[in-house]
Design a protein around this motif. Sequence first.
Motif, mmCIF file in Angstrom:
data_model
loop_
_atom_site.group_PDB
_atom_site.id
_atom_site.type_symbol
_atom_site.label_atom_id
_atom_site.label_comp_id
_atom_site.label_asym_id
_atom_site.label_seq_id
_atom_site.Cartn_x
_atom_site.Cartn_y
_atom_site.Cartn_z
ATOM 1 N N ASP A 27 35.718 32.499 50.434
ATOM 2 C CA ASP A 27 34.702 32.460 49.380
ATOM 3 C C ASP A 27 35.189 33.252 48.167
ATOM 4 O O ASP A 27 34.842 32.932 47.017
ATOM 5 N N ILE A 28 35.984 34.298 48.437
ATOM 6 C CA ILE A 28 36.470 35.203 47.395
ATOM 7 C C ILE A 28 37.950 35.464 47.640
ATOM 8 O O ILE A 28 38.370 35.656 48.788
ATOM 9 N N LYS A 46 36.533 29.315 42.867
ATOM 10 C CA LYS A 46 36.136 30.387 43.776
ATOM 11 C C LYS A 46 36.028 31.713 43.018
ATOM 12 O O LYS A 46 36.720 31.935 42.026
ATOM 13 N N GLU A 47 35.179 32.592 43.507
ATOM 14 C CA GLU A 47 35.101 33.936 42.943
ATOM 15 C C GLU A 47 36.415 34.647 43.236
ATOM 16 O O GLU A 47 36.967 34.525 44.339
ATOM 17 N N HIS A 48 36.938 35.365 42.257
ATOM 18 C CA HIS A 48 38.212 36.033 42.493
ATOM 19 C C HIS A 48 38.306 37.327 41.690
ATOM 20 O O HIS A 48 37.636 37.496 40.667
ATOM 21 N N PHE A 49 39.148 38.233 42.193
ATOM 22 C CA PHE A 49 39.410 39.503 41.532
ATOM 23 C C PHE A 49 40.924 39.668 41.424
ATOM 24 O O PHE A 49 41.640 39.499 42.408
ATOM 25 N N ALA A 50 41.403 39.994 40.239
ATOM 26 C CA ALA A 50 42.834 40.206 40.021
ATOM 27 C C ALA A 50 43.058 41.594 39.429
ATOM 28 O O ALA A 50 42.282 42.048 38.583
ATOM 29 N N THR A 70 29.205 41.795 51.853
ATOM 30 C CA THR A 70 28.644 40.457 51.642
ATOM 31 C C THR A 70 28.678 39.575 52.885
ATOM 32 O O THR A 70 27.921 38.599 52.968
ATOM 33 N N GLY A 71 29.586 39.884 53.822
ATOM 34 C CA GLY A 71 29.745 39.026 54.989
ATOM 35 C C GLY A 71 30.486 37.736 54.681
ATOM 36 O O GLY A 71 30.587 36.845 55.533
ATOM 37 N N LYS A 72 31.004 37.641 53.470
ATOM 38 C CA LYS A 72 31.729 36.434 53.075
ATOM 39 C C LYS A 72 33.184 36.487 53.540
ATOM 40 O O LYS A 72 33.716 37.545 53.873
ATOM 41 N N ASN A 73 33.831 35.318 53.542
ATOM 42 C CA ASN A 73 35.251 35.249 53.846
ATOM 43 C C ASN A 73 36.044 35.640 52.596
ATOM 44 O O ASN A 73 35.894 35.024 51.541
ATOM 45 N N VAL A 74 36.856 36.676 52.738
ATOM 46 C CA VAL A 74 37.628 37.195 51.618
ATOM 47 C C VAL A 74 39.114 37.069 51.941
ATOM 48 O O VAL A 74 39.541 37.328 53.073
ATOM 49 N N GLY A 75 39.895 36.683 50.958
ATOM 50 C CA GLY A 75 41.341 36.576 51.134
ATOM 51 C C GLY A 75 42.084 37.517 50.213
ATOM 52 O O GLY A 75 41.800 37.570 49.011
#
Length: 241
Positions: A27-28, A46-50, A70-75
Amino acid sequence: MLYVIGLGPGGEALMSQEALAAIEDCDIVVGYSTYMRLIKDLVKDKEHFATGMRQEIDRCQKAIDVAIETGKNVGVISSGDAGVYGMAGLILELLGDRADLEVKVIPGITASLGAAAIMGAPLMNDFCHISLSDLMTPMPIIEKRLLAAAEGDFVICLYNPRSKGRPNHLSKALSIISQYKSGDTIVGIGKDIGRKKEKYILTTIKDLDETLVDMTTIVIIGNKETYVKNNRMITPRGYSL
């Protein structure tokens, strides 16, 4: 779920199906800005942070916090293999004894393997990886490892071989290695592996042009049996032919 994903050298063609599926499942996505650009077509909306260079701890802690909150799947993405000078170790260190977050490390093709494939077969016998970056490993320890690897006649894969901030590290490493390896030892220089400007150059320790080497380069130094045939670098496995 927190995925720690090895992207391979840079091109989608060299990414594993597992890595592609993990990115799709996220998800992120969190990563170094340069690597995020490499997968912009996969991340899509997708939501992302760089973050920038040398912000690895902040980046990994952010991924952990977001995944837990959040309980979301983060990569979290790494170039090459996430467990080879990548983010896998840092993620696990930051987690410590916490058991409330599942972590899955997704392997990728590291630079030495990508470069070896285009050069020929330089890693057919025992080899080692040594990073010349002294940002986290003191130079005396790096020098000790170089000397031991050269004395053992390992094929040596040099990561982070030369940069603007470390212009003399490669020459110093070659000087150390030359205590046990001949100046005629075959050396492969792999540049921008898996990317549009990918190329390799085969040379020797004594003829290596350091100006060709930068931070997008990996240097593979052969053993005493390594040779070149038809512009391919070959380290014999030892078969009787």
